[in-house]
Design a protein around this motif. Structure first.
Motif, PDB file in Angstrom:
ATOM      1  N   ASP A  62       1.161 -22.945  58.578  1.00  0.00           N
ATOM      2  CA  ASP A  62       0.739 -21.735  57.891  1.00  0.00           C
ATOM      3  C   ASP A  62       0.928 -20.527  58.801  1.00  0.00           C
ATOM      4  O   ASP A  62       1.114 -20.664  60.019  1.00  0.00           O
ATOM      5  CB  ASP A  62      -0.722 -21.853  57.462  1.00  0.00           C
ATOM      6  CG  ASP A  62      -1.655 -22.073  58.642  1.00  0.00           C
ATOM      7  OD1 ASP A  62      -2.024 -21.094  59.297  1.00  0.00           O
ATOM      8  OD2 ASP A  62      -1.985 -23.248  58.911  1.00  0.00           O
ATOM      9  N   THR A  97      -7.055 -33.974  57.612  1.00  0.00           N
ATOM     10  CA  THR A  97      -7.004 -34.048  56.150  1.00  0.00           C
ATOM     11  C   THR A  97      -8.345 -33.691  55.545  1.00  0.00           C
ATOM     12  O   THR A  97      -8.423 -32.937  54.550  1.00  0.00           O
ATOM     13  CB  THR A  97      -6.591 -35.461  55.705  1.00  0.00           C
ATOM     14  OG1 THR A  97      -5.323 -35.780  56.278  1.00  0.00           O
ATOM     15  CG2 THR A  97      -6.496 -35.550  54.195  1.00  0.00           C
ATOM     16  N   THR A 116      -7.687 -24.311  52.340  1.00  0.00           N
ATOM     17  CA  THR A 116      -7.109 -24.791  51.089  1.00  0.00           C
ATOM     18  C   THR A 116      -6.143 -23.782  50.505  1.00  0.00           C
ATOM     19  O   THR A 116      -5.276 -24.136  49.711  1.00  0.00           O
ATOM     20  CB  THR A 116      -8.227 -25.078  50.074  1.00  0.00           C
ATOM     21  OG1 THR A 116      -9.059 -23.923  49.956  1.00  0.00           O
ATOM     22  CG2 THR A 116      -9.067 -26.258  50.515  1.00  0.00           C
ATOM     23  N   THR A 169      -2.883 -23.677  53.807  1.00  0.00           N
ATOM     24  CA  THR A 169      -2.232 -24.835  54.417  1.00  0.00           C
ATOM     25  C   THR A 169      -1.121 -25.338  53.501  1.00  0.00           C
ATOM     26  O   THR A 169      -1.380 -25.697  52.355  1.00  0.00           O
ATOM     27  CB  THR A 169      -3.242 -25.960  54.657  1.00  0.00           C
ATOM     28  OG1 THR A 169      -4.269 -25.474  55.498  1.00  0.00           O
ATOM     29  CG2 THR A 169      -2.567 -27.147  55.310  1.00  0.00           C
ATOM     30  N   PRO A 170       0.115 -25.381  53.972  1.00  0.00           N
ATOM     31  CA  PRO A 170       1.208 -25.870  53.124  1.00  0.00           C
ATOM     32  C   PRO A 170       0.996 -27.323  52.721  1.00  0.00           C
ATOM     33  O   PRO A 170       0.422 -28.123  53.470  1.00  0.00           O
ATOM     34  CB  PRO A 170       2.446 -25.718  54.027  1.00  0.00           C
ATOM     35  CG  PRO A 170       2.052 -24.694  55.039  1.00  0.00           C
ATOM     36  CD  PRO A 170       0.585 -24.886  55.271  1.00  0.00           C
ATOM     37  N   GLN A 171       1.468 -27.655  51.545  1.00  0.00           N
ATOM     38  CA  GLN A 171       1.308 -29.020  51.053  1.00  0.00           C
ATOM     39  C   GLN A 171       2.048 -30.011  51.946  1.00  0.00           C
ATOM     40  O   GLN A 171       1.611 -31.153  52.104  1.00  0.00           O
ATOM     41  CB  GLN A 171       1.826 -29.117  49.619  1.00  0.00           C
ATOM     42  CG  GLN A 171       0.967 -28.379  48.607  1.00  0.00           C
ATOM     43  CD  GLN A 171      -0.455 -28.912  48.564  1.00  0.00           C
ATOM     44  OE1 GLN A 171      -0.672 -30.124  48.532  1.00  0.00           O
ATOM     45  NE2 GLN A 171      -1.424 -28.010  48.587  1.00  0.00           N
ATOM     46  N   VAL A 196      -0.255 -31.136  54.638  1.00  0.00           N
ATOM     47  CA  VAL A 196      -1.262 -32.069  54.138  1.00  0.00           C
ATOM     48  C   VAL A 196      -0.668 -33.465  54.000  1.00  0.00           C
ATOM     49  O   VAL A 196      -1.298 -34.468  54.348  1.00  0.00           O
ATOM     50  CB  VAL A 196      -1.825 -31.574  52.789  1.00  0.00           C
ATOM     51  CG1 VAL A 196      -2.861 -32.557  52.257  1.00  0.00           C
ATOM     52  CG2 VAL A 196      -2.431 -30.192  52.930  1.00  0.00           C
ATOM     53  N   VAL A 197       0.567 -33.558  53.520  1.00  0.00           N
ATOM     54  CA  VAL A 197       1.232 -34.856  53.379  1.00  0.00           C
ATOM     55  C   VAL A 197       1.459 -35.488  54.750  1.00  0.00           C
ATOM     56  O   VAL A 197       1.269 -36.702  54.933  1.00  0.00           O
ATOM     57  CB  VAL A 197       2.566 -34.688  52.623  1.00  0.00           C
ATOM     58  CG1 VAL A 197       3.357 -35.996  52.642  1.00  0.00           C
ATOM     59  CG2 VAL A 197       2.306 -34.264  51.182  1.00  0.00           C
TER      60      VAL A 197
END
Length: 393
Positions: free
Chosen positions: A260, A324, A335, A338-340, A343-344
């Protein structure tokens, strides 16, 4: 009727030797009286029926005291912040406006530091030997995963600063400081002491209680009946570990892909060192689990891949899970920014570590069962009745 009973050799029975504690001793058990008119009891093997006496020792007592004392600075700071104090928090820090999520996080981390105190007592008190294995190993694994990155990265960060690093300050400036620099020294210094002392105590404890499970070399390990499934799972864990490995290597090298805007702007030499350390732990997890599954390494002691798998899986799973959870719980405005993809990456990192530790648990379960089954014939042999000696007249 004779006054004294004699053996068939005509000699009086030999009285049992007095013990130093004033009680008679017997060859069939420690400090028990001997009934000279009865046949001897069944012979048993003490090594299979009793545990060695627990001894704390001065070294363990010192390690325990240091482990407990090292929790005091962190708990004190957290308690002060919970009471409204701003000690160690500079003006403009996001910690001043953390709200409920920050309060919950502070309470959780204080509880985790309290677990360190419990573990230090458990590893050095007699009642700790009666604790089920999972109830001790699981908290120690989690503690390893959270403390190992600090124990390895923080000294390296200080070394890089001495060699010309930016000292933890973003090169572009304009980013509000999170905490005063001295807070990191106090808190991380305590964490390093916790990791060293708990690690030493756990190594001594585990060696005495479960040392037989990792003795020998990789080539001497028996083939598992579930070897194909274990190897397939190990390969899957190693493949999953490549995702966080690639991401951490890119971030350590300076890439901002998946970061981010705030994190990218706040990068320092500390950030790059930490990402390089994260990559090392991902390699450790994959290497350890592949060595165990495929029995590569020949003369390599079994404890080496087990240690690699333990450290690597703990760091990847626990830090992946922690990050996570921070994103999903909405720490700050995480939320929203943060780029998806990040998170992955955290989720896959957690999954890879979980697979590795699952295979490690299966390894120990099989080894324990194999050792238990191999000791059954010996146990039956030593518990068989001894030949009756000459009758007394």
């Amino acid at each position: 009727m004779t006054a004294n009973r004699r053996t068939d050799h005509g000699a009086l029975p030999r009285p049992p030797a007095p013990s130093p504690h004033g009680r008679t001793t017997s060859p069939y058990g420690p400090e028990r009286s001997v009934d000279r008119g009865s046949s001897p009891p069944l012979r048993t093997e003490p090594a299979l029926r009793t545990e060695s006496p627990f001894r704390t020792g001065r070294a363990r007592a010192v390690l325990r005291a240091v482990a407990i004392a090292s929790c005091v600075p962190y708990i004190t700071l957290k308690a002060a912040w919970a009471a409204g104090s701003g000690v160690g928090i500079p003006e403009g820090s996001p910690l001043l406006d953390g709200g409920t999520p920050l309060a919950v996080g502070n309470a959780a981390t204080v509880l985790m530091d309290g677990v360190v105190v419990v573990l230090a007592l458990l590893l050095t008190r007699p009642w700790g030997r009666r604790v089920p294995a999972w109830l001790l190993v699981l908290p120690m694994w989690v503690a390893s995963g959270l403390l190992l990155p600090i124990m390895t990265a923080y000294p390296l960060q200080l070394a890089v600063r001495l060699l010309g690093g930016d000292g933890g300050r973003p090169a572009g400036g304009g980013v509000e400081p999170f905490l005063e620099p001295w807070v990191f020294g106090v808190v991380y210094g305590g964490f390093i002491l916790q990791g060293l002392t708990l690690g030493a105590l756990f190594t001594l404890y585990a060696g005495e209680r479960w040392g037989a499970l990792w003795r020998g070399r990789l080539r001497d390990l028996p083939e598992s009946p579930t070897a194909p499934a274990l190897r397939a799972t190990a390969v899957a864990a190693a493949v999953f570990a490549q995702v966080p490995l690639a991401a951490h290597l890119l971030w350590a090298a300076g890439s901002t892909a998946g970061l981010d805007a705030g994190t990218a702007a706040a990068r320092t030499s500390d950030f790059h060192v930490l990402e390089a350390v994260n990559a090392v732990f991902a390699v450790s997890a994959a290497t350890g689990v592949l060595l165990l599954a495929f029995r590569r390494g020949g003369r390599l002691p079994s404890r080496v891949p087990l240690a690699l798998a333990w450290a690597g899986s703990a760091q990847t799973a626990c830090w992946g899970g922690w990050l996570t959870l921070a994103v999903l719980a909405g720490a700050g405005d995480a939320t929203e920014r943060t780029p998806q993809a990040t998170v992955v990456i955290y989720a896959v990192q957690m999954l890879a570590g979980a697979l590795v530790v699952t295979l490690g648990a299966h390894f120990f379960a099989e080894r324990s069962a194999a050792l238990a089954s191999s000791s059954v014939p010996v146990r039956r042999a030593v518990e068989a009745p001894a030949p009756r000696e000459s009758r007394v007249s």
